[in-house]
Design a protein around this motif. Structure first.
Motif, PDB file in Angstrom:
ATOM      1  N   VAL A  15       5.419  -6.592  23.688  1.00 50.51           N
ATOM      2  CA  VAL A  15       5.167  -5.185  23.380  1.00 50.51           C
ATOM      3  C   VAL A  15       5.618  -4.348  24.573  1.00 50.51           C
ATOM      4  O   VAL A  15       5.619  -4.816  25.716  1.00 50.51           O
ATOM      5  N   ARG A  16       6.004  -3.124  24.306  1.00 50.40           N
ATOM      6  CA  ARG A  16       6.414  -2.223  25.377  1.00 50.40           C
ATOM      7  C   ARG A  16       5.194  -1.832  26.208  1.00 50.40           C
ATOM      8  O   ARG A  16       4.080  -1.731  25.697  1.00 50.40           O
ATOM      9  N   ARG A  17       5.416  -1.587  27.479  1.00 48.20           N
ATOM     10  CA  ARG A  17       4.294  -1.273  28.374  1.00 48.20           C
ATOM     11  C   ARG A  17       3.778   0.149  28.169  1.00 48.20           C
ATOM     12  O   ARG A  17       2.681   0.470  28.646  1.00 48.20           O
ATOM     13  N   VAL A  18       4.545   0.980  27.492  1.00 44.15           N
ATOM     14  CA  VAL A  18       4.016   2.248  26.974  1.00 44.15           C
ATOM     15  C   VAL A  18       4.083   2.156  25.463  1.00 44.15           C
ATOM     16  O   VAL A  18       5.154   1.972  24.883  1.00 44.15           O
ATOM     17  N   LEU A  19       2.903   2.248  24.840  1.00 44.36           N
ATOM     18  CA  LEU A  19       2.785   2.109  23.389  1.00 44.36           C
ATOM     19  C   LEU A  19       2.560   3.479  22.768  1.00 44.36           C
ATOM     20  O   LEU A  19       1.961   4.371  23.381  1.00 44.36           O
ATOM     21  N   ASN A  20       3.023   3.633  21.546  1.00 42.55           N
ATOM     22  CA  ASN A  20       2.881   4.891  20.818  1.00 42.55           C
ATOM     23  C   ASN A  20       1.587   4.876  20.013  1.00 42.55           C
ATOM     24  O   ASN A  20       1.458   4.125  19.055  1.00 42.55           O
ATOM     25  N   GLY A  21       0.620   5.704  20.401  1.00 43.32           N
ATOM     26  CA  GLY A  21      -0.668   5.735  19.721  1.00 43.32           C
ATOM     27  C   GLY A  21      -0.648   6.625  18.497  1.00 43.32           C
ATOM     28  O   GLY A  21      -0.145   7.756  18.546  1.00 43.32           O
ATOM     29  N   MET A  22      -1.209   6.138  17.392  1.00 41.68           N
ATOM     30  CA  MET A  22      -1.173   6.876  16.129  1.00 41.68           C
ATOM     31  C   MET A  22      -2.536   7.394  15.683  1.00 41.68           C
ATOM     32  O   MET A  22      -2.689   7.812  14.536  1.00 41.68           O
ATOM     33  N   TRP A  23      -3.528   7.412  16.579  1.00 43.98           N
ATOM     34  CA  TRP A  23      -4.801   8.060  16.228  1.00 43.98           C
ATOM     35  C   TRP A  23      -4.537   9.531  15.876  1.00 43.98           C
ATOM     36  O   TRP A  23      -5.237  10.128  15.054  1.00 43.98           O
ATOM     37  N   GLN A  24      -3.506  10.089  16.473  1.00 49.04           N
ATOM     38  CA  GLN A  24      -3.225  11.510  16.295  1.00 49.04           C
ATOM     39  C   GLN A  24      -2.827  11.883  14.867  1.00 49.04           C
ATOM     40  O   GLN A  24      -2.789  13.062  14.536  1.00 49.04           O
ATOM     41  N   VAL A  25      -2.524  10.904  14.013  1.00 54.95           N
ATOM     42  CA  VAL A  25      -2.215  11.231  12.612  1.00 54.95           C
ATOM     43  C   VAL A  25      -3.417  10.986  11.707  1.00 54.95           C
ATOM     44  O   VAL A  25      -3.310  11.069  10.482  1.00 54.95           O
ATOM     45  N   SER A  26      -4.570  10.713  12.290  1.00 51.85           N
ATOM     46  CA  SER A  26      -5.756  10.353  11.504  1.00 51.85           C
ATOM     47  C   SER A  26      -6.345  11.529  10.746  1.00 51.85           C
ATOM     48  O   SER A  26      -7.161  11.351   9.841  1.00 51.85           O
ATOM     49  N   GLY A  27      -5.962  12.754  11.145  1.00 49.67           N
ATOM     50  CA  GLY A  27      -6.554  13.951  10.566  1.00 49.67           C
ATOM     51  C   GLY A  27      -7.520  14.631  11.512  1.00 49.67           C
ATOM     52  O   GLY A  27      -7.840  15.812  11.340  1.00 49.67           O
ATOM     53  N   ALA A  28      -7.982  13.901  12.520  1.00 49.66           N
ATOM     54  CA  ALA A  28      -8.927  14.460  13.484  1.00 49.66           C
ATOM     55  C   ALA A  28      -8.239  15.386  14.483  1.00 49.66           C
ATOM     56  O   ALA A  28      -8.909  16.047  15.273  1.00 49.66           O
ATOM     57  N   HIS A  29      -6.916  15.433  14.445  1.00 47.27           N
ATOM     58  CA  HIS A  29      -6.160  16.265  15.381  1.00 47.27           C
ATOM     59  C   HIS A  29      -5.418  17.387  14.651  1.00 47.27           C
ATOM     60  O   HIS A  29      -4.489  17.982  15.188  1.00 47.27           O
ATOM     61  N   GLY A  30      -5.815  17.659  13.418  1.00 44.56           N
ATOM     62  CA  GLY A  30      -5.152  18.679  12.624  1.00 44.56           C
ATOM     63  C   GLY A  30      -4.375  18.063  11.477  1.00 44.56           C
ATOM     64  O   GLY A  30      -4.247  16.843  11.352  1.00 44.56           O
ATOM     65  N   ALA A  31      -3.861  18.938  10.634  1.00 44.65           N
ATOM     66  CA  ALA A  31      -3.130  18.497   9.438  1.00 44.65           C
ATOM     67  C   ALA A  31      -1.869  17.732   9.827  1.00 44.65           C
ATOM     68  O   ALA A  31      -1.236  18.031  10.846  1.00 44.65           O
ATOM     69  N   VAL A  32      -1.539  16.736   9.018  1.00 40.90           N
ATOM     70  CA  VAL A  32      -0.379  15.894   9.286  1.00 40.90           C
ATOM     71  C   VAL A  32       0.578  15.966   8.107  1.00 40.90           C
ATOM     72  O   VAL A  32       0.182  15.806   6.953  1.00 40.90           O
ATOM     73  N   ASP A  33       1.824  16.232   8.390  1.00 39.54           N
ATOM     74  CA  ASP A  33       2.890  16.180   7.396  1.00 39.54           C
ATOM     75  C   ASP A  33       3.482  14.775   7.469  1.00 39.54           C
ATOM     76  O   ASP A  33       4.204  14.448   8.420  1.00 39.54           O
ATOM     77  N   ALA A  34       3.140  13.939   6.489  1.00 41.77           N
ATOM     78  CA  ALA A  34       3.546  12.531   6.549  1.00 41.77           C
ATOM     79  C   ALA A  34       5.061  12.378   6.606  1.00 41.77           C
ATOM     80  O   ALA A  34       5.582  11.513   7.315  1.00 41.77           O
ATOM     81  N   HIS A  35       5.781  13.214   5.866  1.00 40.70           N
ATOM     82  CA  HIS A  35       7.253  13.123   5.860  1.00 40.70           C
ATOM     83  C   HIS A  35       7.812  13.403   7.248  1.00 40.70           C
ATOM     84  O   HIS A  35       8.662  12.655   7.755  1.00 40.70           O
ATOM     85  N   LYS A  36       7.319  14.469   7.894  1.00 36.82           N
ATOM     86  CA  LYS A  36       7.780  14.790   9.244  1.00 36.82           C
ATOM     87  C   LYS A  36       7.368  13.718  10.246  1.00 36.82           C
ATOM     88  O   LYS A  36       8.105  13.411  11.188  1.00 36.82           O
ATOM     89  N   ALA A  37       6.174  13.153  10.047  1.00 36.51           N
ATOM     90  CA  ALA A  37       5.700  12.104  10.952  1.00 36.51           C
ATOM     91  C   ALA A  37       6.609  10.884  10.890  1.00 36.51           C
ATOM     92  O   ALA A  37       6.965  10.307  11.924  1.00 36.51           O
TER      93      ALA A  37
END
Length: 340
Positions: A15-37
């Protein structure tokens, strides 16, 4: 593609030593446009940041990864992408059927034939059924459904209990930052002795560890703390020592950042990457939200081999952090904040 350093987990997954966290698409950080994501994920992969971290409780995170994974395969792109998810069950009987059903649901959502890494979380240590669940997860790993079996927010005592039963744990995901250094108290030593990598989150305090907050008045309103991360880590700062001490820390980090021609975020990330037992740092992705390019650049700089914090940097940082409160005494070991 940039060369982002990797770490190999016990089961062989790199795994890369910097990982991309996806908690930010959970909805707790505002509305998410799945297509744009989905569209935004390719920029991370193109930059060499190919490892994504998600969970079965992060809203549509697994489905968003699945759509990206499907499109990537159909387009013929052959860049290897790693997907780490979390299994976070409600308290219930942890029989083989329940555990396997949950894993297969994640596989369907993520559109994968097997799970690269399952990070198990359990809410209540008094309910010993977490040992049943881990036994089944270990069996499913032996059968090839999982490559890496890992944990999320388990403390050192439970980590020792689990490994003593012969269950091989690859990593433990815990909060670790310049503000919260609890893993250094006990967990690092145990992990080093048992080849367990720490994958850390909260390293940038939801974005508070950045130039944006240097010299700024203390944010207090919901409008100012507008994401779940900002609200959560502002509370951590309050426990750690308060806004005035935090400003002193930002000054020390900004001084180091200017010395190394990088951002405060890069210095804060590099500090944790250099800690013993830390395999990787999880940096949250605001997928589909403007400004991701700067986040990618900061992440790449943080793991660049020419960014080396000096003794002077460490001394300036320590001069601030040693004035903080002891979070180990206030909160307990890693993950105790999630348990009563």
């Amino acid at each position: 593609m940039s060369r982002v350093p990797a770490v190999r987990l016990a089961g062989g997954l790199e795994v890369r030593r910097v990982l991309n966290g996806m908690w930010q698409v959970s909805g707790a950080h505002g509305a998410v446009d799945a297509h744009k994501a989905v569209e935004a994920m390719q920029a991370y992969v193109d930059a060499g940041l190919t490892t994504f971290d998600m969970a079965d409780i992060y809203g549509p995170a697994e489905e968003i990864f699945g759509r990206f994974n499907s499109q990537r395969k159909s387009s013929g792109k052959d860049t290897a992408v790693q997907s780490l998810t979390k299994y976070v069950p409600r308290p219930e009987p942890m029989n083989r059927k329940v555990v396997e059903k949950a894993l297969r649901r994640s596989m369907t959502r993520m559109q994968v034939d097997r799970l690269d890494c399952v990070q198990f979380h359990w809410w209540d240590y008094k309910d010993k059924r977490y040992l049943d669940a881990l036994g089944h997860l270990s069996d499913l790993q032996q059968e090839g459904l999982i490559q890496e079996l890992a944990l999320t927010n388990f403390d050192t005592q439970r980590l020792e209990e689990i490994t003593s039963r012969g269950i091989r744990i690859s990593s433990n995901q815990v909060q670790y930052s310049l503000i919260d250094q609890r893993p250094a108290a006990k967990m690092e030593k145990f992990c080093l002795a048992h080849d367990i990598q720490l994958l850390t989150y909260g390293t940038l305090a939801g974005g508070l560890l950045s130039e944006r907050y240097l010299g700024k008045a203390e944010p207090q309103s919901r409008a100012e703390l507008y994401t779940a991360s900002l609200s959560k880590y502002k509370n951590v700062i309050n426990s750690w020592g308060g806004w005035s001490l935090f400003q002193d820390l930002l000054v020390a980090l900004e001084t180091a950042a200017r010395r190394h021609d990088c951002s405060v975020a890069s210095v804060a990330t590099r500090y944790v990457l250099d800690r013993p037992a830390v395999g990787g740092v999880i940096v949250g992705c605001r997928l589909g939200v403007a400004g991701a390019g700067q986040h990618i650049a900061d992440s790449l700089r943080s793991c660049s081999p020419d960014l080396k914090l000096t003794a002077e940097d460490h001394a300036a940082i320590a001069a601030v952090t040693q004035r903080s409160r002891d979070l180990m005494a206030l909160i307990g070991d890693c993950g105790d904040e999630y348990r009563s």
